[in-house]
Design a protein around this motif. Structure first.
Motif, PDB file in Angstrom:
ATOM      1  N   LEU A  47       0.927  -1.091  -0.022  1.00 26.11           N
ATOM      2  CA  LEU A  47      -0.075   0.073  -0.144  1.00 26.11           C
ATOM      3  C   LEU A  47       0.764   1.168  -0.101  1.00 26.11           C
ATOM      4  N   MET A  94       1.360  -5.375   3.229  1.00 25.55           N
ATOM      5  CA  MET A  94      -0.059  -6.131   3.723  1.00 25.55           C
ATOM      6  C   MET A  94      -0.339  -7.403   3.010  1.00 25.55           C
ATOM      7  N   ALA A  99      -1.525  -6.341   8.552  1.00 26.65           N
ATOM      8  CA  ALA A  99      -0.375  -5.514   8.501  1.00 26.65           C
ATOM      9  C   ALA A  99       0.972  -6.184   8.632  1.00 26.65           C
ATOM     10  N   THR A 101       5.547  -1.675   7.813  1.00 26.33           N
ATOM     11  CA  THR A 101       5.142  -0.062   7.441  1.00 26.33           C
ATOM     12  C   THR A 101       6.477   0.555   7.559  1.00 26.33           C
ATOM     13  N   GLN A 110      -5.033   1.259   5.369  1.00 30.51           N
ATOM     14  CA  GLN A 110      -5.210  -0.220   5.483  1.00 30.51           C
ATOM     15  C   GLN A 110      -6.597  -0.784   5.888  1.00 30.51           C
TER      16      GLN A 110
END
Length: 228
Positions: free
Chosen positions: A141, A155, A164, A167, A185
């Motif tokens: 993402l 993801m 998740a 990040t 998300q």
């Protein structure tokens, strides 16, 4: 859940709690390496690193609790609404591969936010091995401010849920990009009609993880039962 074969790693210093030892149980049955079976394992407290499916299995500690957000009933808190309002100019795109400029963003994030952690110094091949999985649909993402890439949330998208995974973001950006990424998300999961977004393990005594409990409603896996 059906009985599965697991292997136990040796104990080593815990990555999150000083003075604690950790070990994990690894699912070694290759039949579990499908999206459908991994979804069952997620619901039983497992996660993945690369293609390896694991679960904390420590002798003297049980602080790691899997946490998942109830996507369709998610209600942002007052502080999360402020973040949403400040980030309305941002947009996200879900892609099946990383943009070409991803590594410079990742390297800057690791160097400035996690330069004492196990992922320092940043290594492109190591991250690709860590994030990718040959038997699973891994998505990325991407979050943009106009045309500038400012964050990526790795993801895992599964039949009825999403996970998740990891990040990273522009460490100089003044917005709460970790929170923004989680909200985006959740937004994707709503659009895709997913029931749950798994946020990984929650350890209450680890301050770096406490952002997870701010997403409501959520459930934790306690003694193999999901509790709200």
């Amino acid at each position: 859940m059906q009985s599965i074969q697991i292997g136990l790693t040796k104990e080593h210093p815990c990555s999150y709690l000083d003075g604690q030892k950790e070990r994990v149980a690894v699912a070694i049955d290759p039949k579990m390496q499908t999206a459908e079976n991994y979804e069952i394992l997620l619901a039983n407290g497992f996660r993945r690193s690369g293609a390896t499916i694991y679960k904390p299995y420590c002798k003297h500690c049980s602080q790691c609790q899997a946490l998942r957000v109830d996507v369709m009933n998610f209600i942002p808190s007052r502080s999360q609404r402020r973040v949403i309002n400040k980030s309305r100019h941002l947009r996200f795109e879900l892609k099946d591969r990383l943009d070409s400029e991803w590594f410079s963003l990742y390297a800057d994030y690791i160097a400035k936010r996690h330069n004492t952690g196990s992922m320092y110094p940043p290594d492109k091949k190591e991250f690709e091995h860590f994030a990718s999985c040959p038997w699973l649909q891994v998505n990325y993402l991407h979050i943009y401010d106009e045309d500038k890439l400012i964050a990526i949330a790795v993801m895992d998208v599964l039949p009825d849920c999403a996970s998740a995974f990891y990040t990273f973001f522009d460490p100089e950006n003044s917005l709460s990009l970790g929170t923004v990424a989680a909200i985006f998300q959740i937004e994707y999961c709503k659009l895709a009609q997913k029931q749950w977004l798994y946020l990984g393990y929650q350890i209450d005594s680890c301050p770096a993880m406490n952002y997870k409990v701010r997403f409501h409603p959520h459930q934790r896996l306690v003694n193999q039962l999901w509790r709200g």
